[in-house]
Design an enzyme around this catalytic site. Sequence first.
Site, short mmCIF file in Angstrom:
data_model
loop_
_atom_site.label_atom_id
_atom_site.label_comp_id
_atom_site.label_asym_id
_atom_site.label_seq_id
_atom_site.Cartn_x
_atom_site.Cartn_y
_atom_site.Cartn_z
CG HIS A 56 28.86 -19.25 -26.07
ND1 HIS A 56 27.56 -19.64 -26.33
CD2 HIS A 56 28.90 -18.96 -24.75
CE1 HIS A 56 26.85 -19.60 -25.22
NE2 HIS A 56 27.63 -19.19 -24.23
CB CYS A 112 27.46 -21.25 -32.81
SG CYS A 112 25.77 -21.47 -32.25
#
Length: 476
Positions: free
Chosen positions: A290, A332
């Site tokens: 992430h 991301c």
Amino acid sequence: MAFLVAGTLQVASQVADAQESLGRKGKYSVKDPRVALALCSPEVSASTAALLEGVFQTLGFESCQRQEASVQGFRGELTRFQEQLDAHGGSVGCAFVALVARPWQLRQSQQLVRELSRCKALWGRPKVFLLLSSAPGAVPEPGAFLASLGELCGRRPHWSLLQLLTEVFSRTAEESAGAAYCPVLRSSLRGALCLGNVEPWGPEPEPGPSAQYDLSGARAALLLAVTQGRLGAQHDVEALGGLCQALGFETTLRTDPTAQTFQEEMAQFRKRLDAHRGPVSCALVALMAHGGPQGQLLGADGQERQLEVLVQELSHCGALRGRPKIFLLQACRGGHRDAGVGPAALPWFRRWLRAPPATPSQADVLHVCTDVQGRSSRGPTPRSPNQADVLMVYAAAEGCVAYRDKKGSDFIQTLVEVLRADPKADLLELMTEVSWGVVGVAWGEGLDSAFFSAPVFCSPPSHPFAEGGSPLPSET
């Protein structure tokens, strides 16, 4: 109902135009008019401005505008340029914007890139941004850089713009030995962009620049992947590990590292390379986790680690000095979704009606900084010689989410497929094919293309290396 049908047909037409704009073999067709804009701060010399206009004409740009404005006024001038293109109503083959100012005045150039990406006439068309320094003693000197680019394009009309820039950067590095010169290139192009006066599907181009990295030594790869809470991540790990093995990389895999482990594994990787008895040709690092809007990577413990710190670790590796260092980032880079993203659970016809007008706004951009001495950086000093020979490939553009589903991510899966199909091709050319493949899969959902940056390449990589997919969980 008539309005709905008209709108639907317009969307279909624009998508078809965007597909056609890439022509055959993943190359942009620039047969439509090319437009250029030069934005110069007041201190820019008249000779540099005139040379810039001449280069535009040499590269085949029929419309060449030049505006003198303060850096604060650049955005307004670019907005007017965008409005002119949209008001014209016709197709545009390519847009080239040159920004000439002191390097520290161009730190927010990414905002200008986003501004032009809103231009409807340029949806699906290549947009090139060239940042030139007007500072005294800039390396390279703007006039010399432009003259070299124009001359090389005239002699090598079949070369793509990425090949031309690689050669120009290589020449500049040779002429400024010891000056710690480090240009930066960022790209989300989805195909080869040839500005020479030839059809992009004409005779096969000549080979790219002759200088290539020597890859006869050892190759090493480090894969760090958080799989907990990331559906499909294991498929990416398996695919990338198989590719590394097939390409002869000695691979180290660590799953579910904590934030601290990210740093420790990078340090151990560097030490192993420095302790290697023979020459090391290339290093590949894949970071899958992430991520956050400031470039953070989240470990399995939920703690953050800055990407720049990890890059700095490998940049200090003596065995890799002058050798290519490739970073793949499946994470991301913010919470924004590109234009046109809609719920995947909708029926196909409703998704089609809600599809983006053409390709996502972050695609089809080439951003070149020729002198980044004064640019802001949260990490290593941009002009440090340790920052040379680095290629960073992101799954998403700055500020945007990355996607994956239960089968893995479009970015990693497409990258593996492309490199397995043609493992000896030029790296940067293959990355444009990866971007095209990611957008091709994701067109219906309006997802972003892959994005890569090269904080320098003094010679082009001769070996390939480099989250899209159904929008189930994102990496935020």
